[in-house]
Design an enzyme around this catalytic site. Structure first.
Site, short mmCIF file in Angstrom:
data_model
loop_
_atom_site.label_atom_id
_atom_site.label_comp_id
_atom_site.label_asym_id
_atom_site.label_seq_id
_atom_site.Cartn_x
_atom_site.Cartn_y
_atom_site.Cartn_z
N GLU A 17 18.73 54.74 47.76
CA GLU A 17 18.24 53.78 46.81
C GLU A 17 18.20 52.60 47.41
O GLU A 17 17.00 51.74 47.17
CB GLU A 17 18.94 53.67 45.43
CG GLU A 17 18.70 55.01 44.58
CD GLU A 17 17.56 55.36 44.03
OE1 GLU A 17 16.34 55.45 44.74
OE2 GLU A 17 17.35 54.94 42.94
N THR A 71 8.53 50.17 43.28
CA THR A 71 9.96 49.46 42.57
C THR A 71 10.09 48.12 43.30
O THR A 71 10.52 47.06 42.82
CB THR A 71 11.25 50.44 42.69
OG1 THR A 71 11.00 51.54 42.08
CG2 THR A 71 12.42 49.67 42.28
#
Length: 309
Positions: A130, A183
């Protein structure tokens, strides 16, 4: 497990759940990627194929590769694994595409090695993937994927995850407009400070939402699904957001908000029939503005990953 190969379902996830920015997430059961992981004699992680999306094959540029390498380094494992990825979650969709790959790699490897690592450790490894994807090692997507159900990340450093069993009649509806919001980009537009008044309001909703989930109090869940900090900023990036949200509520949803960093929009409902009606209402708004999209209705996936073969 003595198998040399495993095929797994890697669930999509909804992060934030309105008032739980970077701390709350849930796993979906009807949408996700598939992954085949097999042992190989040579060391390291080899991404041998990716279908469905154009993503980096190089280990150090792929979230599954980075997460897998972090796990092998921690275990001091000298052999390696080959990974085939079938992407059914579009990158930049807001339903945990990178998390499915990062967490899927370490979950599958763990199964092939006889589960030497705890769920807690797997989340830590997946967070490295991530970090590559978004610039921050957040756990709000990888935690529910690995633990299943709904998770609260009390702390990322040191990692502390609380699993919440979802109410039995809680269903999620997700619409994914076919636009991409990265993101990393959606984080750049956020404020770095908030007022004390906004913080108090958000903490009250977050605490009440968690209480409502534990107590299966759908009315309390509904009152608590409010985000006064992140949603007003990110919603301007999503065409038709306010109409989609009001349409979902009118159709019976408990609440509606942005899934992760968007552009996907989620709604929670009591009962599958209501969730289906909510999906029709949300899709209807996107149809009117002629924006192609996908729509999903799912129970809350209490298992997370599952073995397909």
């Amino acid at each position: 497990m003595s198998k040399d190969q495993i095929k797994i379902f890697c669930p999509a996830t909804i992060a934030n759940i309105s008032c739980g920015f970077d701390v709350l997430g849930l796993a979906l059961g009807t949408v996700g990627d598939e992954m085949v992981i097999r042992k190989m004699a040579q060391p390291g992680i080899k991404i041998s194929s990716i279908t469905g999306q154009d993503l980096p094959m190089e280990t150090e540029r792929n979230v599954a590769g980075v997460a897998g390498m972090a796990m092998l380094a921690a275990l001091k494992y000298t052999n390696g694994f080959e990974i085939e990825i079938t992407k059914k979650i579009k990158p930049g969709s807001g339903i945990g595409s990178s998390a499915a790959s990062a967490a899927g790699a370490v979950w599958g490897i763990n199964q092939l090695l006889g589960t030497p690592c705890s769920e807690h450790q797997l989340v830590e490894f997946a967070m490295e993937g991530e970090k590559l994807a978004s610039g921050s090692a957040h756990a709000d997507n990888v935690a529910p994927a690995i633990y299943g159900g709904i998770t609260l990340v009390r702390s990322s450093n040191p990692l502390d995850v609380v699993r919440i069993n979802p109410p039995s009649q809680l269903y999620a509806t997700v619409v994914h407009p076919h636009i991409e919001i990265k993101t990393s980009d959606s984080r750049k537009i956020l404020k770095t400070t908030i007022s004390l008044a906004d913080g108090i309001r958000q903490w009250g909703n977050l605490g009440a939402l968690v209480a409502g989930l534990f107590q299966e109090d759908y009315a309390l869940i509904s009152r608590s699904l409010e985000d006064h900090i992140i949603e007003p900023i990110r919603s301007i990036l999503i065409p038709g957001f306010e109409d989609i949200k009001s349409g979902a509520i009118a159709a019976g949803a408990l609440g509606c908000g942005i899934s992760g960093s968007g552009p996907s929009i989620f709604a929670l409902s009591k009962g599958k029939d209501t969730a289906n009606n909510v999906a029709k209402a949300m899709s209807g708004v996107l149809d009117k503005i002629e924006l192609n999209h996908d729509a999903y209705v799912s129970e809350i996936n209490t298992k997370g990953f599952r073995i397909l073969s």
